[in-house]
Design a protein around this motif. Structure first.
Motif, PDB file in Angstrom:
ATOM      1  N   LEU B 294      38.682  24.682  50.921  1.00  0.00           N
ATOM      2  CA  LEU B 294      39.367  25.171  49.728  1.00  0.00           C
ATOM      3  C   LEU B 294      38.414  25.505  48.582  1.00  0.00           C
ATOM      4  O   LEU B 294      38.125  26.655  48.343  1.00  0.00           O
ATOM      5  CB  LEU B 294      40.429  24.166  49.263  1.00  0.00           C
ATOM      6  CG  LEU B 294      41.498  24.753  48.360  1.00  0.00           C
ATOM      7  CD1 LEU B 294      42.232  25.889  49.038  1.00  0.00           C
ATOM      8  CD2 LEU B 294      42.496  23.686  47.961  1.00  0.00           C
ATOM      9  N   GLY B 295      37.896  24.476  47.902  1.00  0.00           N
ATOM     10  CA  GLY B 295      37.087  24.734  46.726  1.00  0.00           C
ATOM     11  C   GLY B 295      37.951  25.242  45.597  1.00  0.00           C
ATOM     12  O   GLY B 295      39.161  25.029  45.572  1.00  0.00           O
ATOM     13  N   ALA B 296      37.332  25.952  44.663  1.00  0.00           N
ATOM     14  CA  ALA B 296      38.063  26.415  43.483  1.00  0.00           C
ATOM     15  C   ALA B 296      38.776  27.738  43.745  1.00  0.00           C
ATOM     16  O   ALA B 296      39.418  28.285  42.860  1.00  0.00           O
ATOM     17  CB  ALA B 296      37.125  26.527  42.299  1.00  0.00           C
ATOM     18  N   GLY B 297      38.654  28.273  44.948  1.00  0.00           N
ATOM     19  CA  GLY B 297      39.408  29.480  45.277  1.00  0.00           C
ATOM     20  C   GLY B 297      38.607  30.768  45.278  1.00  0.00           C
ATOM     21  O   GLY B 297      39.183  31.849  45.324  1.00  0.00           O
ATOM     22  N   ALA B 298      37.276  30.661  45.251  1.00  0.00           N
ATOM     23  CA  ALA B 298      36.453  31.872  45.331  1.00  0.00           C
ATOM     24  C   ALA B 298      36.254  32.223  46.802  1.00  0.00           C
ATOM     25  O   ALA B 298      35.821  31.396  47.587  1.00  0.00           O
ATOM     26  CB  ALA B 298      35.100  31.629  44.685  1.00  0.00           C
ATOM     27  N   ILE B 299      36.606  33.424  47.165  1.00  0.00           N
ATOM     28  CA  ILE B 299      36.435  33.873  48.545  1.00  0.00           C
ATOM     29  C   ILE B 299      35.607  35.157  48.509  1.00  0.00           C
ATOM     30  O   ILE B 299      36.059  36.177  47.987  1.00  0.00           O
ATOM     31  CB  ILE B 299      37.802  34.198  49.200  1.00  0.00           C
ATOM     32  CG1 ILE B 299      38.795  33.041  49.023  1.00  0.00           C
ATOM     33  CG2 ILE B 299      37.622  34.615  50.660  1.00  0.00           C
ATOM     34  CD1 ILE B 299      38.709  31.939  50.015  1.00  0.00           C
ATOM     35  N   THR B 300      34.389  35.095  49.012  1.00  0.00           N
ATOM     36  CA  THR B 300      33.559  36.292  49.048  1.00  0.00           C
ATOM     37  C   THR B 300      33.302  36.668  50.509  1.00  0.00           C
ATOM     38  O   THR B 300      32.819  35.849  51.285  1.00  0.00           O
ATOM     39  CB  THR B 300      32.223  36.062  48.312  1.00  0.00           C
ATOM     40  OG1 THR B 300      32.504  35.516  47.028  1.00  0.00           O
ATOM     41  CG2 THR B 300      31.469  37.368  48.124  1.00  0.00           C
TER      42      THR B 300
END
Lengths: 146, 403
Positions: B294-300
């Motif tokens: 998940l994380g903070a929602g940054a998807i690169t």
């Protein structure tokens, strides 16, 4: 609520960061003299004040141009050819990154992610975001900053 | 699982400049409901909802509030972390641009619950252009009497990624260098100016008005067992439709990057920004949830033309630049990693360099003071696990040149 309200008269160390930001806005950068004055007013050591002033990338202890261009170099922008934008800006302005034009109009800097990845490549000029940049749009964008 | 709008429910629906349009869409009804309950009841509701922090760490929000509420002292603070600096993240920007009122309402509810008379929104310097609209929302809420129990002040950052880390953020509000603090004590007992403090991410708070209005049970039914509600993602990189998407927690990564963002050529995906995970296309069916990824929602998204070593090198360069420098493992570790990866970039990497990277990774993870240093090795570890070939082919090429 203006720029963190006007507390330019504050003598409290907790307001140091605000004071530095306000001073930079007024004077363009944070000179040694400015920092020394602030240290005296707040009864802090000059090195502590200098330490804060140099920690943050938007504060500068060297003179900056009237307008600061910050080009995002982080991955999403990098892979959308930020390098081409940087090259074009350097050519148009006749300076390298990290430099200021001789007329004091622009400074050119690189910066980390500015949160405009959906509009990569993107740059900040002062507080304005310019996204989905192309080389041919650059001269027109720069024109707005006198 | 589909897209679902809880956090973004008002984005594109209301006029972010005009409170009356927010009021017409249940605006401040969550606060009204909260004020009809005791602070303890509000906290209980948030606890029951299962809401976890959206800044990346996933700490239960209600528990944070309860700890702070129960801490002795009259002076308490609420901080909204709007220092969104993770590479590839722009969801909070989108939220602030489209619905500043929900955030103000959420802060008012949180302040009431924990007993804070003062709230801060710490806004990153890069987002200075969002400040007028946010200030306008606060002013309008104040004028309507919604902030009679607390005041909210916007504090600007000055360009420092690490200030998104909660203890560095507090140092920054206190006017100091954004260096992280030793913990314990944790913010609920000793936070801003030494007082009990709650620090919540923008997105975490954005869930609060809806939870108040619709009830904890409603929220609790959305998502997976350990990840309730939705998550807002910022998708960027090699995708035709970059942007902000909100999905039910537990949705598959594939739905997000392929179905919504339209990615067709995928080599690797960075999830959670610079300190996040770097995974191969084969893991596209991983659910997006706290218990998985998940994380903070940054998807690169990176396509097949991208060089893994280049990705990891640039990521590490970023982290080395942004390390606050207080603890040795992070300050020196990120530098050594940059130097080592640089050798691979120049075709000079050797087998023993891989070992250095591995050993250094575990040292940094175990001994760094904060999340930056602890998570900085993630891209290195993941690339060594999933893209080992990127390293090996370079080592091999070097050997061949020698012969």
């Amino acid at each position: 609520m203006a720029e963190n309200t006007t507390i330019t008269q504050s003598k409290e160390t907790k307001d140091l960061l605000i004071l530095l930001a306000q001073t930079q806005k007024k004077c363009g950068f944070l000179s040694e003299e400015t920092l020394a004055n602030l240290a005296r007013t707040l009864d802090m050591s000059l090195s502590d004040v200098y330490g804060v002033a140099t920690f943050y990338s938007f504060l500068s202890t060297k003179p900056l141009g009237r307008h600061v261009i910050r080009v995002c170099k982080s991955l999403p922008c990098h892979y959308k050819d930020a390098a081409v934008i940087i090259e074009s800006l350097e050519k148009t302005l006749g300076i390298k990154t990290g430099e200021t034009t001789p007329d004091g109009r622009f400074s050119l800097e690189l910066t980390n992610c500015i949160g405009a990845c959906d509009k990569a490549p993107a740059i900040l000029i002062n507080d304005d975001v310019h996204g989905d940049l192309t080389v041919d749009r650059i001269p027109q964008i720069l024109q707005a900053y006198k | 699982m589909p897209e679902k709008r809880i956090v973004l429910r008002n984005c594109g629906v209301i006029d972010p400049r005009d409170m009356s349009s927010y009021l017409a869409h249940d605006g401040f009804k969550g606060l009204e409901k909260a004020l009809s309950l005791t602070p303890e009841q509000v906290i209980e509701e948030v606890k029951t909802s299962g809401l976890r922090g959206r800044g990346g760490a996933g700490f239960p929000a209600g528990m944070k509030w309860e700890l702070t509420r129960k801490s002795p002292g009259d002076e308490k603070y609420l901080i909204c972390n709007a220092d969104e600096g993770e590479v590839g993240t722009f969801k909070d920007r989108y939220i602030l641009q489209n619905d500043p009122f929900s955030l103000v309402e959420a802060i008012a509810i949180a302040g009431y619950a924990i007993g804070a008379k003062k709230g801060f929104i710490y806004l990153r310097a890069e987002y200075h252009y969002l400040r007028p609209m946010l200030a306008n929302a606060i002013d309008q809420a104040r004028a309507k009497g919604f902030l009679s129990h607390m005041d909210i002040e916007i504090r600007m950052g000055a360009g420092a990624y690490v200030c998104g880390e909660e203890s560095a953020l507090m140092e920054s509000i206190e006017g100091k260098r954004g260096e992280v603090r030793y913990r314990p004590p944790f913010p609920p007992t000793k936070g801003l100016f030494g007082k009990p403090t709650v620090i919540n991410n923008v997105e975490t708070l954005m869930n609060i008005p809806a939870i108040m209005l619709n009830g904890a049970r409603w929220f609790n039914q959305i998502g997976t067992e350990r990840s309730k509600g939705t998550k807002v993602f910022s998708v960027a990189g090699d995708v035709p439709r970059p942007g902000v998407y909100e999905m039910v927690l537990g949705s598959k990564l594939r739905e997000l990057v392929q179905d919504l963002a339209g990615a067709t050529d995928i080599k690797a995906i960075q999830i959670g920004g610079a300190t996040g995970r770097l995974i191969p296309e084969s893991m596209l069916d991983t659910p997006l949830a706290f218990e998985n990824l998940l994380g903070a929602g940054a998807i690169t998204v990176f396509n097949s033309h991208r060089d893994i070593i280049d990705i990891v090198y640039r990521t590490m360069e970023f982290l080395a630049e942004e390390s606050c420098g207080k603890c040795v493992p992070c300050r020196q570790g990120t530098e050594v990693m940059v130097e080592t990866l640089e050798r691979f970039m120049h075709g000079e990497g050797e087998e023993r360099d891989v070992k250095v990277l591995q050993e250094l990774s575990s040292t940094m993870m175990l001994t760094s003071l904060c999340g930056l240093g602890q998570a900085a090795p993630n891209p290195v570890i993941d690339s060594l696990q999933y893209f080992k070939d990127a390293y090996e082919s370079r080592i091999k090429a070097r050997g061949e040149v020698k012969v």
